[in-house]
Design an enzyme around this catalytic site. Structure first.
Site, mmCIF file in Angstrom:
data_model
loop_
_atom_site.group_PDB
_atom_site.id
_atom_site.type_symbol
_atom_site.label_atom_id
_atom_site.label_comp_id
_atom_site.label_asym_id
_atom_site.label_seq_id
_atom_site.Cartn_x
_atom_site.Cartn_y
_atom_site.Cartn_z
ATOM 1 N N SER A 33 0.832 -1.208 0.000
ATOM 2 C CA SER A 33 0.000 0.000 0.000
ATOM 3 C C SER A 33 0.862 1.252 0.000
ATOM 4 C CB SER A 33 -0.893 0.053 1.248
ATOM 5 O OG SER A 33 -1.718 -1.065 1.294
ATOM 6 N N HIS A 65 -3.956 -1.855 -4.455
ATOM 7 C CA HIS A 65 -2.925 -2.842 -4.780
ATOM 8 C C HIS A 65 -2.979 -3.115 -6.289
ATOM 9 C CE1 HIS A 65 -2.901 -4.634 -0.412
ATOM 10 N NE2 HIS A 65 -2.699 -3.329 -0.433
ATOM 11 N N ARG A 86 0.270 -8.955 -4.425
ATOM 12 C CA ARG A 86 0.542 -9.633 -3.162
ATOM 13 C C ARG A 86 -0.724 -10.335 -2.676
ATOM 14 N NH1 ARG A 86 3.323 -5.864 0.920
ATOM 15 N NH2 ARG A 86 5.085 -7.224 1.342
ATOM 16 N N THR A 87 -0.566 -11.555 -2.218
ATOM 17 C CA THR A 87 -1.684 -12.251 -1.580
ATOM 18 C C THR A 87 -1.499 -12.140 -0.074
ATOM 19 O OG1 THR A 87 -1.930 -13.807 -3.403
ATOM 20 C CG2 THR A 87 -2.832 -14.483 -1.278
ATOM 21 N N GLU A 187 -5.871 -3.486 14.592
ATOM 22 C CA GLU A 187 -5.752 -3.867 15.995
ATOM 23 C C GLU A 187 -6.703 -3.060 16.875
ATOM 24 O OE1 GLU A 187 -3.160 -2.808 14.062
ATOM 25 O OE2 GLU A 187 -2.760 -4.899 13.538
ATOM 26 N N SER A 206 1.384 -7.999 6.557
ATOM 27 C CA SER A 206 2.153 -8.678 5.497
ATOM 28 C C SER A 206 3.596 -8.855 5.942
ATOM 29 C CB SER A 206 2.104 -7.846 4.207
ATOM 30 O OG SER A 206 2.803 -6.625 4.378
ATOM 31 N N ASN A 229 -0.667 5.372 8.802
ATOM 32 C CA ASN A 229 -1.559 5.817 9.881
ATOM 33 C C ASN A 229 -0.886 5.519 11.215
ATOM 34 O OD1 ASN A 229 -2.485 2.898 8.851
ATOM 35 N ND2 ASN A 229 -2.835 2.992 11.058
#
Ligand code: 8IG
Length: 266
Positions: A33, A65, A86-87, A187, A206, A229
């Site tokens: 990102s 993405h 990306r997975t 979180e 990731s 952030n």
């Protein structure tokens, strides 16, 4: 450990070689990102492949993405394989899918893996848009890309050599420990306090699992986070994916130049 995932990576690498005509790549780059624009500054994109045409890759799940695999020729003559697809662990395809791109890059010849991501920052001084070198990680996914009795040492997983190179490009770059949570939820503030207590400076979804697979494959790993952030509870405002995209766009140019310069010195 079964050989299946490595067979699939070999197939993917063969397909990439066939479609690009590039027999071997030197460096692999995973764009997270906020890092999407970096590829354009690294060199000349000679081939753009749809990830879904390559064995084992799935379509990207997240807005922001990029679902392509590109071969770039740098001004220094290096071949960079850019994995925009990306997975993530939270997509539920399993850890093998998460690290398939890394294993494919290794099979494609890449000796260096550059992992980038957008993440939450625990240091209030790291305002959104701050790039941070990853010095180490804490894997909180309760998973591993390695199967069976595959005991791999992870000391100095994030190459001190390449971190030094990065600091020659920008001496103000700071370092942090990245904690990989499973996501896709962010979180709770209590989890962020926990992450801080156990030594993390960055929280994301990731990188750690991919870095482990890369070490196992014998690659040198470099990781850089973009703090998009402040982690939950560190700032007064709640998190939003829009904020993440916005921070990426605002910082995009600077971090892209930074990454391109670092890659030029590898
Ligand atoms: I962008 O605050 C981004 N990804 N886990 N926490 C976690 N992942 C993230 C965050 C964050 N920001």
């Amino acid at each position: 450990m079964t050989t299946e995932p490595f067979d699939l990576a070999e197939q993917a690498a063969s397909k990439i070689a066939e479609l690009t005509g590039v027999a071997s790549h030197d460096v692999a780059l995973v764009l997270g990102s906020g890092w999407g624009g970096a590829a354009d500054l690294i060199g000349e994109t000679t081939h753009t492949l749809n990830a879904t045409d390559i064995p084992g890759f799935s379509a990207p799940a997240v807005e922001g993405h990029v679902g392509t695999i590109r071969s770039i020729l740098t001004p220094q003559g290096k071949r960079v394989l850019v994995l925009g697809a990306r997975t993530h662990f939270y997509e539920g395809y399993g850890v093998r899918s998460v690290v398939h791109g890394v294993r494919t890059a290794a099979a494609a010849g890449a000796g260096i893996l550059v992992l980038t991501n957008g993440c939450g920052g625990l240091n209030p001084q790291w305002t959104p848009g701050t790039p941070v070198l990853i010095s180490d990680h804490i894997n909180l996914t309760a998973a591993s890309p390695l199967e069976g009795a595959t005991f791999v040492d992870l000391t100095d997983l994030y190459s001190p050599r390449i971190r030094d190179i990065a600091r020659t490009v920008d001496s103000s770059l700071e370092e942090g420990v990245y904690a990989q949570f499973t996501g896709p939820h962010y979180e709770t503030p209590a989890e962020v306090r926990y992450a801080k207590t156990i030594g993390a400076n960055l929280v994301g979804m990731s990188t750690a699992l991919e870095a482990i697979a890369a070490r196992h494959a014998g690659m040198e790993v470099f990781g850089m986070s973009l703090v998009t952030n402040l982690a939950a509870g560190i700032s007064e405002t709640p998190l939003s994916h829009a904020e993440v995209i916005e921070a990426g766009q605002a910082a995009g140019e600077r971090i892209s130049r930074l990454l391109a310069e670092i890659l030029g010195k590898l």
